[in-house]
Structure formats: C-alpha cells, structure tokens
Design a protein around this motif. Sequence first.
Motif, mmCIF file in Angstrom:
data_model
loop_
_atom_site.group_PDB
_atom_site.id
_atom_site.type_symbol
_atom_site.label_atom_id
_atom_site.label_comp_id
_atom_site.label_asym_id
_atom_site.label_seq_id
_atom_site.Cartn_x
_atom_site.Cartn_y
_atom_site.Cartn_z
ATOM 1 N N PRO A 574 5.703 7.288 5.686
ATOM 2 C CA PRO A 574 4.269 7.069 5.458
ATOM 3 C C PRO A 574 3.955 5.647 4.989
ATOM 4 O O PRO A 574 4.778 4.980 4.366
ATOM 5 C CB PRO A 574 3.921 8.102 4.374
ATOM 6 C CG PRO A 574 4.988 9.138 4.477
ATOM 7 C CD PRO A 574 6.220 8.416 4.893
ATOM 8 N N ALA A 575 2.740 5.212 5.280
ATOM 9 C CA ALA A 575 2.316 3.852 4.921
ATOM 10 C C ALA A 575 2.423 3.612 3.422
ATOM 11 O O ALA A 575 2.797 2.512 2.993
ATOM 12 C CB ALA A 575 0.874 3.628 5.393
ATOM 13 N N ASP A 576 2.101 4.612 2.610
ATOM 14 C CA ASP A 576 2.139 4.418 1.155
ATOM 15 C C ASP A 576 3.556 4.150 0.647
ATOM 16 O O ASP A 576 3.741 3.442 -0.346
ATOM 17 C CB ASP A 576 1.558 5.630 0.423
ATOM 18 C CG ASP A 576 0.068 5.465 0.173
ATOM 19 O OD1 ASP A 576 -0.551 4.597 0.823
ATOM 20 O OD2 ASP A 576 -0.477 6.174 -0.685
ATOM 21 N N ILE A 577 4.560 4.713 1.302
ATOM 22 C CA ILE A 577 5.941 4.449 0.893
ATOM 23 C C ILE A 577 6.295 3.002 1.210
ATOM 24 O O ILE A 577 6.951 2.322 0.415
ATOM 25 C CB ILE A 577 6.918 5.418 1.594
ATOM 26 C CG1 ILE A 577 6.483 6.883 1.369
ATOM 27 C CG2 ILE A 577 8.330 5.188 1.104
ATOM 28 C CD1 ILE A 577 6.406 7.286 -0.083
ATOM 29 N N TRP A 578 5.867 2.542 2.389
ATOM 30 C CA TRP A 578 6.079 1.130 2.728
ATOM 31 C C TRP A 578 5.378 0.229 1.720
ATOM 32 O O TRP A 578 5.944 -0.773 1.267
ATOM 33 C CB TRP A 578 5.546 0.841 4.137
ATOM 34 C CG TRP A 578 6.434 1.325 5.228
ATOM 35 C CD1 TRP A 578 6.216 2.379 6.077
ATOM 36 C CD2 TRP A 578 7.700 0.775 5.622
ATOM 37 N NE1 TRP A 578 7.264 2.521 6.961
ATOM 38 C CE2 TRP A 578 8.186 1.542 6.703
ATOM 39 C CE3 TRP A 578 8.471 -0.291 5.157
ATOM 40 C CZ2 TRP A 578 9.390 1.283 7.335
ATOM 41 C CZ3 TRP A 578 9.674 -0.563 5.780
ATOM 42 C CH2 TRP A 578 10.127 0.218 6.852
ATOM 43 N N ARG A 579 4.138 0.561 1.402
ATOM 44 C CA ARG A 579 3.389 -0.258 0.444
ATOM 45 C C ARG A 579 4.117 -0.316 -0.899
ATOM 46 O O ARG A 579 4.271 -1.379 -1.496
ATOM 47 C CB ARG A 579 1.972 0.319 0.251
ATOM 48 C CG ARG A 579 1.046 0.130 1.427
ATOM 49 C CD ARG A 579 -0.284 0.839 1.187
ATOM 50 N NE ARG A 579 -0.948 0.330 -0.002
ATOM 51 C CZ ARG A 579 -2.136 -0.264 -0.009
ATOM 52 N NH1 ARG A 579 -2.794 -0.444 1.125
ATOM 53 N NH2 ARG A 579 -2.677 -0.686 -1.128
ATOM 54 N N PHE A 580 4.547 0.852 -1.380
ATOM 55 C CA PHE A 580 5.241 0.909 -2.671
ATOM 56 C C PHE A 580 6.480 0.021 -2.660
ATOM 57 O O PHE A 580 6.678 -0.808 -3.552
ATOM 58 C CB PHE A 580 5.632 2.350 -2.992
ATOM 59 C CG PHE A 580 6.621 2.468 -4.129
ATOM 60 C CD1 PHE A 580 6.181 2.425 -5.444
ATOM 61 C CD2 PHE A 580 7.976 2.595 -3.880
ATOM 62 C CE1 PHE A 580 7.085 2.510 -6.498
ATOM 63 C CE2 PHE A 580 8.898 2.684 -4.919
ATOM 64 C CZ PHE A 580 8.447 2.638 -6.231
ATOM 65 N N TYR A 581 7.321 0.202 -1.650
ATOM 66 C CA TYR A 581 8.599 -0.511 -1.668
ATOM 67 C C TYR A 581 8.413 -2.013 -1.478
ATOM 68 O O TYR A 581 9.063 -2.820 -2.152
ATOM 69 C CB TYR A 581 9.536 0.044 -0.596
ATOM 70 C CG TYR A 581 10.893 -0.626 -0.638
ATOM 71 C CD1 TYR A 581 11.721 -0.483 -1.753
ATOM 72 C CD2 TYR A 581 11.338 -1.432 0.406
ATOM 73 C CE1 TYR A 581 12.945 -1.107 -1.821
ATOM 74 C CE2 TYR A 581 12.569 -2.056 0.352
ATOM 75 C CZ TYR A 581 13.373 -1.901 -0.769
ATOM 76 O OH TYR A 581 14.592 -2.529 -0.843
ATOM 77 N N LEU A 582 7.527 -2.403 -0.564
ATOM 78 C CA LEU A 582 7.321 -3.833 -0.338
ATOM 79 C C LEU A 582 6.717 -4.513 -1.566
ATOM 80 O O LEU A 582 7.009 -5.690 -1.842
ATOM 81 C CB LEU A 582 6.428 -4.055 0.881
ATOM 82 C CG LEU A 582 7.073 -3.677 2.224
ATOM 83 C CD1 LEU A 582 6.057 -3.773 3.351
ATOM 84 C CD2 LEU A 582 8.282 -4.564 2.514
ATOM 85 N N LEU A 583 5.888 -3.808 -2.319
ATOM 86 C CA LEU A 583 5.350 -4.374 -3.554
ATOM 87 C C LEU A 583 6.384 -4.328 -4.674
ATOM 88 O O LEU A 583 6.394 -5.188 -5.556
ATOM 89 C CB LEU A 583 4.069 -3.642 -3.960
ATOM 90 C CG LEU A 583 2.885 -3.896 -3.019
ATOM 91 C CD1 LEU A 583 1.729 -2.950 -3.338
ATOM 92 C CD2 LEU A 583 2.424 -5.344 -3.089
#
Length: 869
Positions: A574-583
């Motif tokens: 999911p997009a939110d997992i990508w957002r979390f990890y990249l941040l």
Amino acid sequence: MRLFVSEGVPGCLPVLAAAGRARGRAEVLISTVGPEDCVVPFLTRPKVPVLQLDSGNYLFSTSAICRYFFLLSGWEQDDLTNQWLEWEATELQPALSAALYYLVVQGKKGEDVLGSVRRALTHIDHSLSRQNCPFLAGETESLADIVLWGALYPLLQDPAYLPEELSALHSWFQTLSTQEPCQRAAETVLKQQGVLALRPYLQKQPQPSPTEGRAVTNEPEEEELATLSEEEIAMAVTAWEKGLESLPPLRPQQNPVYSRLRQWNTLYLCGTDEYGTATETKALEEGLTPQEICDKYHIIHADIYRWFNISFDIFGRTTTPQQTKITQDIFQQLLKRGFVWQDTVEQLRCEHCARFLADRFVEGMCPFCGYEEARGDQCDKCGKLINAVELKKPQCKVCRSCPVVQSTQHLFLDLPKLEKRLEEWLGRTLPGSDWTPNAQFITRSWLRDGLKPRCITRDLKWGTPVPLEGFEDKVFYVWFDATIGYLSITANYTDQWERWWKNPEQVDLYQFMAKDNVPFHSLVFPCSALGAEDNYTLVSHLIATEYLNYEDGKFSKSRGVGVFGDMAQDTGIPADIWRFYLLYIRPEGQDSAFSWTDLLLKNNSELLNNLGNFINRAGMFVSKFFGGYVPEMVLTPDDQRLLAHVTLELQHYHQLLEKVRIRDALRSILTISRHGNQYIQVNEPWKRIKGSEADRQRAGTVTGLAVNIAALLSVMLQPYMPTVSATIQAQLQLPPPACSILLTNFLCTLPAGHQIGTVSPLFQKLENDQIESLRQRFGGGQLEETFDLKAKTSLKPAVVETVTTARPQQIQALMDEVTKQGNFVRELKAQKADKNEVAAEVAKLLDLKKQLAVAEGKPPEAPKGKKKK
C-alpha cells in the motif's frame, strides 16, 4: 542580539568561544543568568545557553548557536564539519556525559572515568594524525573545532585525562585552549574551579547509562522516561480535562498536511516543468508534438502523486498563458532596470528549417577524435567540450541538411550586478531560518568565486516567447523561467495569487527539493525577483535532501535497478507503507539507502508489532470489555504522569516538524505508541476486567486512556500515513474537529460514553518470500542478462538478426536514462565544471548508449581508428 549563559553549564563554553570569534562583526549582549532562570517566555523549563536574535526568534542548540556565530564571521560550511558535529552529538556527548558524571558526582578517578571516553578521544587523535592537519576539518579552525573543544574542555583541562600517547589530540587541544576567545569562555563558565564548577548542573542530570561497548545502530533505542515536575504533570492533566472544548474553530482547509493541522493558512503546490530542449527531443523520438508529449507525461506524474496521496492544492504545469504573462513581466522589469544585456554569439543555422540550432539539434564529426555523432556541446566518445561551430560536417538533426555559421544575438542576465542584492537578502534570510546545511553550503559555493552572466535565451520554438524586437524566433532558457512556474501555477489556481507571491511580510515560503536543484531556487530566481523590484515573496526555508541510494548501489532506470514512482503501485504494498518507510529513511543530513530487508523489518516491527498492535488492542478492549463505549476514567498519579509524558513527546513532535525534521518527528509517533504498549502490558486490563469492582474500574481507566492515545496518534499520523490515519479515525468514530486540529497538548477527545465503530487490524505482515521476489524483480537481473546475451551475440553478424530485443518498457527506460544523463552533461558544461568531472559523466553516457543499442538489437558501434596517411 542577546546571548544568555550561565556559570557551570558546559554547553555555554563553545557558544562563548564562538561569540568571541564573531566580535566586531555583530553586536552581541552577553547576559549571565542563573541556571534556574527561564529566559525564554514560552518554555516551561530553564534553558541555557540561548541566543535571542534581533528578529525575536531564539536558538537553543549549542551547535546551532555556534554555527550562527561562525556564519557571521564569514565561515563557509563543509560536509566534513557537519559529519564531525553529528559524531559529537551521537557518539562523543553520551560518552563524555558519563565520564563527567562519574568524575564530578560519583567521585570516581582514573580509568573509571577515562574508560568511558577513551574510544572517542582515540578517534579524534587518529583523525587528526591521518589527515596531517592541525584542525578537524583542515588547515583552518572550523565550527567543529570549537564545538568539540567546548565539550571536551571541562575534562581535558586536567592533564590526567589527556593521555600523552594521543599526541595529535594533545596538540589540537592546547592550540585551541590558548586562544583568547576560548580562555575567556573557560573563565566565565568554570570560574577557576575547574570541572567542579559543573557539579550543581550535573547533579540534576539523570545518571548516564554505560556507553562502552554499545553497538552503533540507526535503530531507535528504548526511551527512558524524562523526569517530570509537578507543574508539568498538573498542566497536562488540566489540558486533558478540557477535552474537545479547547479546540479552536475549524478553518475551511482540505487535505492532511502538518501545517493545516496547525490551522495555518496553507497553499501546497507542485507541477511539471514542460519547456526546453529535452521536451522537443523527446517529442521527436516518440513522433509527437511537444504539447502532446507534455500532456502525456503530466498525466503520468499526476497519477503517481495521486496514488501516493500527495495532497497538493494544485498540481499544475508551466505550459500556460499565465506562465507566459508572468515570465515576460519579470523579464521586462529586469530589462528596464538594466539587468539584461545583449551579446553576439556565433551559432549554426539550418536554412532548410529556417532557424538557429540549439545544441541538441545539431550533430557532426568531433574535431578532436573524429567521432561522427558528436553533439553541439560535447563529444560523447572522447569527452571533449565542443563549440557547435567547431563540428566538422555538421548536420541538422531534424532535416539532415548542412547548417551554416551565422552570428545571432542572445540575452544575458547580469548576475554579477545583482550579486550584492542577493548577498544582502541572504544575510537577512539565513540567520534563524531552517535552510538545510547542504542548501546553505551549495549556495555559498556558487557565490565564493563570484556569479557569472548567464544566457537566458535559446533558439527553440517550444518555450516562453521573448517579448523583444529581434528575438521573435527565440524563447527563454528553461532555467530562467522554470522556477517562475510556482507563481504561474498559483495564478491558475486563484486570481488572488499576488497575495501569496507579492507579500513577503506575511508569507513564509518553504521549498522542498533534491540538493542538485538548489542553485536555481537559492540564486537564479531570487536574483530575477530582486532585480524586478516588485516585492516578490522569496524562499524563507529551503529544504534540500541528500541522495537516496538503492540497497548497496544506486538507482538506475537503464539497468532496471530500483523501484520508481510508477512502479510502486504494482508491488502490492500500500501507498501508506511506502510513505512511512521513505520518510523513516529520508536522507536528512546525509545519504541513506533503501533496503528491502529493512522495509520488511520496519513494517513488521514498527508498524505491525508496535503501532498497529497498540491501536488495535486499545480499540478491541473497548469493543470486547465495554460494549463499544469508552469507559469512565479515574486517573491515578501514574496515569497523570503518562499524560505528561505523552504531552512532552507531542510537543517534541511539533518542535521537530516546525524545524522540518520530518524523519525525526516520525519517531515521536512510534515513541508514544511504545509508551502505550508498555502501559497496557504493565496494567493488564484483560486480567483486571475479571476481578473486583476496583479492578474493573482500573481496567476501564487503562482502556479509556489507551484509546485516547490511539486517537491522538491517528491525528499525528495524518501527514505521514493519511489513509491509515483516516481508517483509525473511522474505527474510533473520532469527532470531526479532533480529526482536523492538532494542538500542543494531549486532550481527551474520546470522553466516557463515546461509541466507537468496528475495529480491525491496520497492517499486514510482509513475508520473506514476497520481499525476496520484489528484490529480484527490481534488482536489474533480467535486464542485465538480456544485455549480456546481446553483447555476446552482437559480434557475430549471422546471429545478430536472431537476437530478441528488450521489452519496450526497458528500451524506454534506457532512452529516458540516456536523455537524463545527456542533460546532466550539458548542465555541467553550462556551469563550467571541471573537465575531469565532465569526462567521467560522458563515459557514463557512452555506456548508456551502448546498452540502449544492445537493447534495441543493434550491434554496438566499433571504435573508429585514425586513418593512415
């Protein structure tokens, strides 16, 4: 400005020494206050040293204050200094705090003290010896020297703790200690009492944990709860009890970004920069018009940002009438004020196409090595820089006819004439701002040797027209008008655009970018705007990241290595997992690396086991034990202390985000979640609910407080994981006002009797085989195998025809990479970069072209030798 210091506070040593070095360059009033005096009106705890700037802002960090004084002295930042400062904060200070505590508070001596800090001292000594320089960052004293000297002085001023075998450290320390600013600082802080002057300060500090032998890691450690005053606990309880009634009226804003949670009037914009040679070249390659190619890629980019839930108010573009109008107006103002001048340039002109040819539209034989496909700015084979008129047998890339040399006029922006205005603006802007160190360093490096005039026109059809007689067939160079796109995109969003862009007194402008784009935002556009003299809003805080690497190497589209924006949605994550990890791994301050293994670990530990586990348990306890209604809460002193701890972490989150430390603020969310998990684990509401009336009441209090912490986390998560945030708020039925405002205090937003919704797990476990499959898919293996096969068969003409070409998307990725690398090489030339650096990048470009030829099933071109006479 006013510097507040206190006797016996070690952090005051380096700031006083740095202030002494800046004497004569700024007026500084130094005030000595008591260690318990609150000199900052909005802080509840005493804090020194503190620097109050003339603007009314405050600097609290010892390193930040020292950095400010050094910048006043004309010092230029460098990466090595920044590395030393990070090491001082993360490695030296913990060890040194332990050593001073053992010596002063516990009365230990000798190796009991020195053992804690010996490794750090040896590291400094070895670094000085290895580089054979008198100071940490080179031949001259830097910010790192003063900060480390100030930290070490209380201990090392006693020769017993300065090992003789560390000769380089000994020499460095003595050199600094004999300087007048350092001597005065020591006299002020230690008052000839030596290290004993620190006793009152150190006695109030928590006993440090041993640091010797601790593994160095980037993982967050279990946080030790801070010591709280009764006043802090009482204030936290009062704020909690006010609950929803303390929320202010909602502003009519949409989309969850941090500034909107603070109810700040916010405009959040981005867009595609669509003019320039690259667009015309790409259009020719794909058989489309420039407008069609821009329309195609604007949709692709917009879809990517939409999938990632990037909540721009507007995602615009530069190919609009507003862009033309505003760019031409700024140009006319610069022209009228004498900041634009004309010069004659020899250039190739295609008579058949009836136009002068920009670099990318002419090819010919290299005058140095004879390569037949050299472009008008450099030869991709030998790497030599070329003036287009020097090419032998030049050809127009559009019609293949032979161009002729003619003189043509171009316009130049007189950056040297604007340099003083730029320096004055930077002098007003940088102090107290949140420009990242790399943004400041890159800007200063351009200014160090003086700005040079830059050509602002090109012989293209695709671009903003130049509104000047004689220049009707030219457009503005994209580097001049691209940053004006922010203004035109705003103008397409609202006819009130000037209230944002001609209102510097009321607007704070934050700009986010990778560090390679800094000069255009810190130098080029500010010079244009300052020269136009129309009260434009200029950047207040320029936030530049370092580079994100991929696993053990770099991202590369040409080699199929790495996950890119349009590929993430095909991973099933999911997009939110990508957002979390990249941040979580955001390259703030130094490069960082994406790792599939680390993504799995962070998802399964921080999200699934920590954050998701806590929020799910809190909601499930309400549903299972209390019928879906938040129970009554009777707070014990322990509960009240937890309120205060959560409040402190919430305030830390705010402080970090206000300083644009996005990665570090995310860790505050995870810290609160860990506090919540520990709170549930210690109090065991699942057992108490089966006990006496008092036990059941205690289970209710723990459950009610836990679900309110979950509600707080849902709001703190909004800027990071908006979909997860909305899911939590829906499950908890959080009242709308509480979803849209985040105060600095922890409030009871789910009072007793509030009914929650259906609770379900937030995150899914990532499995090893799933991650390994993605690692293989994005590791470039398939593409490299294809290239290897082509390289082996291309030498045999009979086999070449049977080689299967790479897939269209692979070929397209390679073409994009060739175009990008070619742009980079041309930009290096425009900046007059070192020829060795240019040659290295040209070699990369040649390699990419070979890979593209192989991918298309073409044999790589054999190098041409010189003809024998």
